[in-house]
Design an enzyme around this catalytic site. Sequence first.
Site, PDB file in Angstrom:
ATOM      1  CG  ASP A  24      -1.957  -1.118   1.174  1.00 33.75           C
ATOM      2  OD1 ASP A  24      -1.883  -1.964   0.273  1.00 33.75           O
ATOM      3  OD2 ASP A  24      -2.813  -1.165   2.082  1.00 33.75           O
ATOM      4  CE  LYS A 129      -3.506  -4.259   1.329  1.00 32.45           C
ATOM      5  NZ  LYS A 129      -4.248  -3.494   2.328  1.00 32.45           N
ATOM      6  CB  CYS A 162      -2.191  -2.438   5.406  1.00 37.80           C
ATOM      7  SG  CYS A 162      -3.826  -1.665   5.250  1.00 37.80           S
TER       8      CYS A 162
HETATM    9  N1  TIU Z   1      -2.423   0.527   4.235  1.00 35.60           N
HETATM   10  C1  TIU Z   1      -2.949   0.790   5.408  1.00 35.60           C
HETATM   11  O1  TIU Z   1      -2.337   0.620   6.439  1.00 35.60           O
HETATM   12  N2  TIU Z   1      -4.230   1.312   5.416  1.00 35.60           N
HETATM   13  C2  TIU Z   1      -4.734   2.021   6.419  1.00 35.60           C
HETATM   14  O2  TIU Z   1      -5.923   2.199   6.484  1.00 35.60           O
HETATM   15  N3  TIU Z   1      -3.848   2.541   7.296  1.00 35.60           N
HETATM   16  C3  TIU Z   1      -4.123   3.394   8.310  1.00 35.60           C
HETATM   17  O3  TIU Z   1      -3.223   3.702   9.055  1.00 35.60           O
HETATM   18  N4  TIU Z   1      -5.368   3.879   8.446  1.00 35.60           N
END
Ligand code: TIU
Length: 227
Positions: A24, A129, A162
């Site tokens: 991500d 995802k 994540c």
């Molecule tokens: N990629 C990921 O960690 N998504 C999130 O929603 N992270 C947050 O810290 N909110």
Amino acid sequence: MRQAKAEPYAFDFDPQTCALVIIDMQRDFVDPGGFGEALGNDVSLLRRAIAPTRRVLAAARKAGLLVIHTREGHRPDLADLPQSKKLRGRLKAGIGDPGPMGRILVRGEYGHDIIDELKPAAGEPVVDKPGKGAFHATDLNAILTNRGTRQLVVCGVTTEVCVNTSVREANDRGYDCLVLEDCTGSYFPEFQNAGIAMIKSQGGIFGWVAKSGDFLEALAGTKGRKK
Ligand code: TIU
């Protein structure tokens, strides 16, 4: 086999059955002016993972590791967005709404895509995802199984959300995970520390943790055991 200095103990790996998974690293989480910053977060805490992750990505490509990128996001019609996730946070602008870089966390939008610094190369699978974990409702496990992958080297954001969720999912599916500490980031320093500590605690309950430099040395075969 290669061996990288790691905690709670050295990580033995075979580059042939090892994949790099970058979680991500999307504009909406990492770039100034994105969704993450709009929520009041300091994105510099995440951005410090970019340079070391770039080095790891380059070395992984050179060594022929399978490289996989993930993105958190949803269908433009939001049919895969649970009501619970949509409503959580009571945000003025939440998932699916217009945001600073297009509709927030919607596939095909500018902010949803991976940052230029870590752009996927042709042929590298990008796994979209809908959840926090990279295995939930995705084809990641099939991609890894088809390539005979047994071990994952994990980078990305955010450490406690994540990255941790994906590592836990991988652990339950029988993968060994090595998380590269300086290639991860959290908006909250205390969660960065706790997120990393939880992985390597209790003898490596969810996996191993290493500094990217130690992994790079092992991958290059310049240090550590090589046989
Ligand atoms: N990629 C990921 O960690 N998504 C999130 O929603 N992270 C947050 O810290 N909110």
